[in-house]
Scaffold this active site. Structure first.
Site, short mmCIF file in Angstrom:
data_model
loop_
_atom_site.label_atom_id
_atom_site.label_comp_id
_atom_site.label_asym_id
_atom_site.label_seq_id
_atom_site.Cartn_x
_atom_site.Cartn_y
_atom_site.Cartn_z
CB THR A 1 -0.74 -0.45 1.08
OG1 THR A 1 -1.25 1.91 1.67
CG2 THR A 1 -0.20 0.13 2.54
CG ASP A 2 -0.73 4.56 -0.91
OD1 ASP A 2 -1.09 4.33 0.63
OD2 ASP A 2 -1.85 5.53 -1.89
CD GLU A 3 -3.70 3.61 4.69
OE1 GLU A 3 -3.58 4.00 6.05
OE2 GLU A 3 -4.36 3.45 4.19
CE1 TYR B 1 -3.95 -2.36 5.60
CE2 TYR B 1 -2.87 -0.59 5.20
CZ TYR B 1 -3.20 -1.75 4.75
OH TYR B 1 -2.85 -1.87 3.32
CE LYS C 1 0.04 -4.43 3.18
NZ LYS C 1 -0.66 -5.25 2.33
P1 NAD Z 1 -9.93 -7.17 2.10
O1 NAD Z 1 -9.83 -7.06 3.77
O2 NAD Z 1 -10.78 -7.11 0.93
O3 NAD Z 1 -9.33 -8.51 2.29
C1 NAD Z 1 -8.18 -9.75 2.76
C2 NAD Z 1 -8.16 -11.19 2.61
O4 NAD Z 1 -7.51 -11.42 3.59
C3 NAD Z 1 -10.32 -11.15 3.15
O5 NAD Z 1 -10.48 -12.65 1.90
C4 NAD Z 1 -9.40 -12.60 3.95
O6 NAD Z 1 -10.33 -13.70 4.89
C5 NAD Z 1 -8.00 -12.79 3.53
N1 NAD Z 1 -7.23 -13.54 5.03
C6 NAD Z 1 -7.13 -12.58 5.89
N2 NAD Z 1 -6.06 -12.83 7.06
C7 NAD Z 1 -5.30 -14.21 6.07
C8 NAD Z 1 -4.64 -15.01 6.39
N3 NAD Z 1 -3.70 -15.47 7.75
N4 NAD Z 1 -4.43 -16.12 5.76
C9 NAD Z 1 -4.89 -16.12 4.65
N5 NAD Z 1 -6.23 -15.46 3.65
C10 NAD Z 1 -6.26 -14.47 4.61
O7 NAD Z 1 -8.39 -6.95 1.13
P2 NAD Z 1 -8.70 -5.45 0.35
O8 NAD Z 1 -8.47 -4.25 0.27
O9 NAD Z 1 -8.30 -6.83 -0.85
O10 NAD Z 1 -6.50 -5.73 0.07
C11 NAD Z 1 -5.87 -7.01 -0.45
C12 NAD Z 1 -4.56 -6.46 -0.11
O11 NAD Z 1 -4.32 -5.69 -1.57
C13 NAD Z 1 -3.89 -6.70 1.31
O12 NAD Z 1 -2.84 -6.47 0.72
C14 NAD Z 1 -3.94 -4.67 1.29
O13 NAD Z 1 -2.85 -4.45 2.45
C15 NAD Z 1 -3.49 -4.16 -0.07
N6 NAD Z 1 -3.89 -2.68 -0.57
C16 NAD Z 1 -5.46 -2.82 -0.51
C17 NAD Z 1 -5.67 -1.49 -1.31
C18 NAD Z 1 -7.51 -1.01 -0.92
O14 NAD Z 1 -7.90 -0.51 -0.65
N7 NAD Z 1 -8.32 -2.11 -0.39
C19 NAD Z 1 -4.60 -0.28 -1.01
C20 NAD Z 1 -4.10 -0.81 -1.04
C21 NAD Z 1 -3.62 -2.19 -0.66
O1 DAU Z 2 -4.44 3.79 0.25
C1 DAU Z 2 -4.37 2.80 0.33
C2 DAU Z 2 -4.93 2.10 1.90
O2 DAU Z 2 -6.42 2.06 1.00
C3 DAU Z 2 -5.56 0.72 1.66
O3 DAU Z 2 -3.96 0.03 1.67
C4 DAU Z 2 -6.27 -0.16 2.54
O4 DAU Z 2 -5.98 -1.14 3.05
C5 DAU Z 2 -7.41 0.85 2.68
O5 DAU Z 2 -8.76 0.47 3.32
C6 DAU Z 2 -7.46 1.90 2.39
O6 DAU Z 2 -6.94 2.62 3.46
P1 DAU Z 2 -8.00 4.45 3.18
O7 DAU Z 2 -7.86 3.81 5.37
O8 DAU Z 2 -7.56 5.22 3.06
O9 DAU Z 2 -9.64 4.38 3.64
P2 DAU Z 2 -10.91 3.81 3.71
O10 DAU Z 2 -11.79 3.81 3.20
O11 DAU Z 2 -10.63 3.61 5.02
O12 DAU Z 2 -10.89 5.67 3.95
C7 DAU Z 2 -10.48 6.69 2.55
C8 DAU Z 2 -10.67 7.86 3.17
O13 DAU Z 2 -12.08 8.08 3.73
C9 DAU Z 2 -10.05 8.68 4.46
O14 DAU Z 2 -9.87 9.62 4.14
C10 DAU Z 2 -10.86 8.15 5.98
C11 DAU Z 2 -12.04 8.57 5.10
N1 DAU Z 2 -13.54 7.55 6.09
C12 DAU Z 2 -13.82 7.00 5.83
C13 DAU Z 2 -14.98 5.80 6.30
C14 DAU Z 2 -14.26 3.97 6.55
C15 DAU Z 2 -14.38 8.57 6.29
O15 DAU Z 2 -14.43 10.36 6.37
N2 DAU Z 2 -15.63 8.42 6.90
C16 DAU Z 2 -15.63 6.69 7.02
O16 DAU Z 2 -16.85 6.61 7.40
#
Ligand code: NAD
Ligand code: DAU
Length: 352
Positions: free
Chosen positions: A133-135, A159, A163
């Site tokens: 992630t970019d975080e 988180y 990561k």
């Molecule tokens: P998600 O939370 O929707 O899915 C995570 C999946 O991993 C789930 O299906 C869960 O059951 C599975 N899991 C959890 N623990 C596990 C374990 N120990 N063994 C096997 N499976 C397990 O997450 P996502 O949003 O699909 O993100 C996927 C990946 O991408 C993550 O690594 C996250 O950090 C990264 N990422 C997500 C975003 C985003 O915006 N969603 C952005 C940047 C990076």
């Molecule tokens: O940047 C990549 C990341 O993006 C991933 O690594 C994470 O797994 C993914 O969850 C996401 O993180 P964020 O914290 O940016 O996503 P989220 O959807 O939780 O929140 C997006 C923005 O919206 C953030 O600035 C927080 C804000 N927010 C979120 C929620 C859930 C609100 O204002 N209200 C809310 O209820």
């Protein structure tokens, strides 16, 4: 040969598995622990498809992963498995370190042991693609340049710290044991199949349920929204042509404030599912207490992946958000399935 996708029942993983088997015929083994975020319904289109095998288990189970690597003749691992929600990491960090750090360590160990038993050619062709992630780069000011691969790691949430730790482990396995690893760091994904704890699906879900649309603080935090289909195509390209040991940043080139995103969703819903009383969904917007340590701005400099691998995002925010809203409107039963008792407990704890 076959690829192993971990976390493939989650949001991005499920999109990736579906996309992979639409684009080609190489079989996939999905390994997923099915936490609250994993949902087999997301993979339902593959029921009965001989190219797909689902295995319920954890990335930390080295014996299981080792068996899968051997018995399916795996040539690549794509690691999505993680605890992924920042707010949950703030209210309870431990599972993030168990899965994201210790789980990734177990997975790397299983791959290391597996590769030790392979011949030179198979070892060189193997790939371990770690999705991050970019975080990990921390936060940007309004005028700062976007995150490049060379930015220092400055994680601000539990988180992000978990990561960042997993990225460091992956790097160490390259340097110490020569594992053929690739790392991607991407921005916020959105699109179909995202669990409605994250901003975009939460807002769509709450709007339709006539609930408050919670915006943290002033809502002027900026995210760089990446359509999940574009992320999948980037990962396919990195797996195909990325240089082992390299990191690639992946972004959507769509920087938006949160309040702008929420208002856009309201406008789309007003047109597609007008409220009976004729008012706008925007009236449901409610500013709530800010997230502790909330990163103000993320933005990705994706010039490396474009220059070296020829990948660019194809989806504008206007197009992607309309497609996403339409998907949620057309898939109410998927949303009903995942907003079970456990989901309601989380919402109650988080939003009161
Ligand atoms: P998600 O939370 O929707 O899915 C995570 C999946 O991993 C789930 O299906 C869960 O059951 C599975 N899991 C959890 N623990 C596990 C374990 N120990 N063994 C096997 N499976 C397990 O997450 P996502 O949003 O699909 O993100 C996927 C990946 O991408 C993550 O690594 C996250 O950090 C990264 N990422 C997500 C975003 C985003 O915006 N969603 C952005 C940047 C990076
Ligand atoms: O940047 C990549 C990341 O993006 C991933 O690594 C994470 O797994 C993914 O969850 C996401 O993180 P964020 O914290 O940016 O996503 P989220 O959807 O939780 O929140 C997006 C923005 O919206 C953030 O600035 C927080 C804000 N927010 C979120 C929620 C859930 C609100 O204002 N209200 C809310 O209820």
């Amino acid at each position: 040969m076959t690829i192993l996708v971990t976390g493939g029942a989650g949001f991005i993983g499920a999109n990736y598995v579906l996309d992979w088997l639409t684009a080609g015929n190489e079989p996939v083994v999905t390994l997923d622990a099915l936490t609250y975020a994993g949902n087999l319904a997301s993979l339902a289109p593959l029921n009965g498809d001989a190219r797909h095998t689902f295995v319920h288990g954890s990335i930390g189970d080295q014996a299981l992963v080792g068996r899968l690597l051997r018995s399916h003749d795996i040539r690549a691992v794509v690691n999505f498995a993680a605890e992924s929600h920042v707010d949950r990491s703030i209210s309870g960090p431990a599972p993030f370190f168990e899965t994201n750090v210790m789980g990734t360590l177990g997975l790397l160990e299983a791959v290391r042991n597996h590769l030790a038993a392979l011949g030179d050619g198979a070892r060189q062709d193997f790939r371990f693609l770690h999705v991050s992630t970019d975080e990990v780069y921390g936060t940007l000011g309004p005028a700062d340049p976007a995150f490049a691969e060379t930015n220092p790691y400055q994680p601000n949430s539990p988180y992000a710290a978990s990561k960042a730790s997993s990225d460091h482990l992956v790097r160490a396995y390259r340097e110490t044991y020569g594992l053929p690893v690739l790392v991607t760091n991407c921005s916020n994904n959105y699109g179909p199949l995202q669990f409605p704890e994250k901003l975009i699906p939460l807002v769509i879900h709450n709007a339709l349920a006539n609930k408050a649309l919670p915006v943290y603080g002033d809502g002027l935090q900026v995210r760089d929204w990446l359509y999940v289909g574009d992320h999948c195509s980037a990962l396919r390209r990195v797996l195909e042509a990325g240089m082992p040991g390299e990191t690639y940043n992946v972004g959507g080139d769509n920087q938006k404030t949160n309040i702008e995103v929420v208002r856009t969703i309201c406008t789309l819903l007003d047109a597609r599912r007008p409220k009976a009383d004729g008012t706008s969904y925007a009236n449901q917007i409610t500013h709530v207490t800010d997230r502790p340590g909330h990163d103000r701005r993320y933005a990705i400099d994706a010039r490396k992946i474009e220059r070296e691998l020829g990948w660019r995002p194809a989806t504008s925010f206007t197009e992607g958000i309309a497609r996403t809203v339409d998907w949620y409107l057309g898939n109410a039963s998927w949303v009903d399935d995942v907003t079970s008792g456990a989901y309601r407990d989380w919402i109650k704890r988080q939003y009161g």
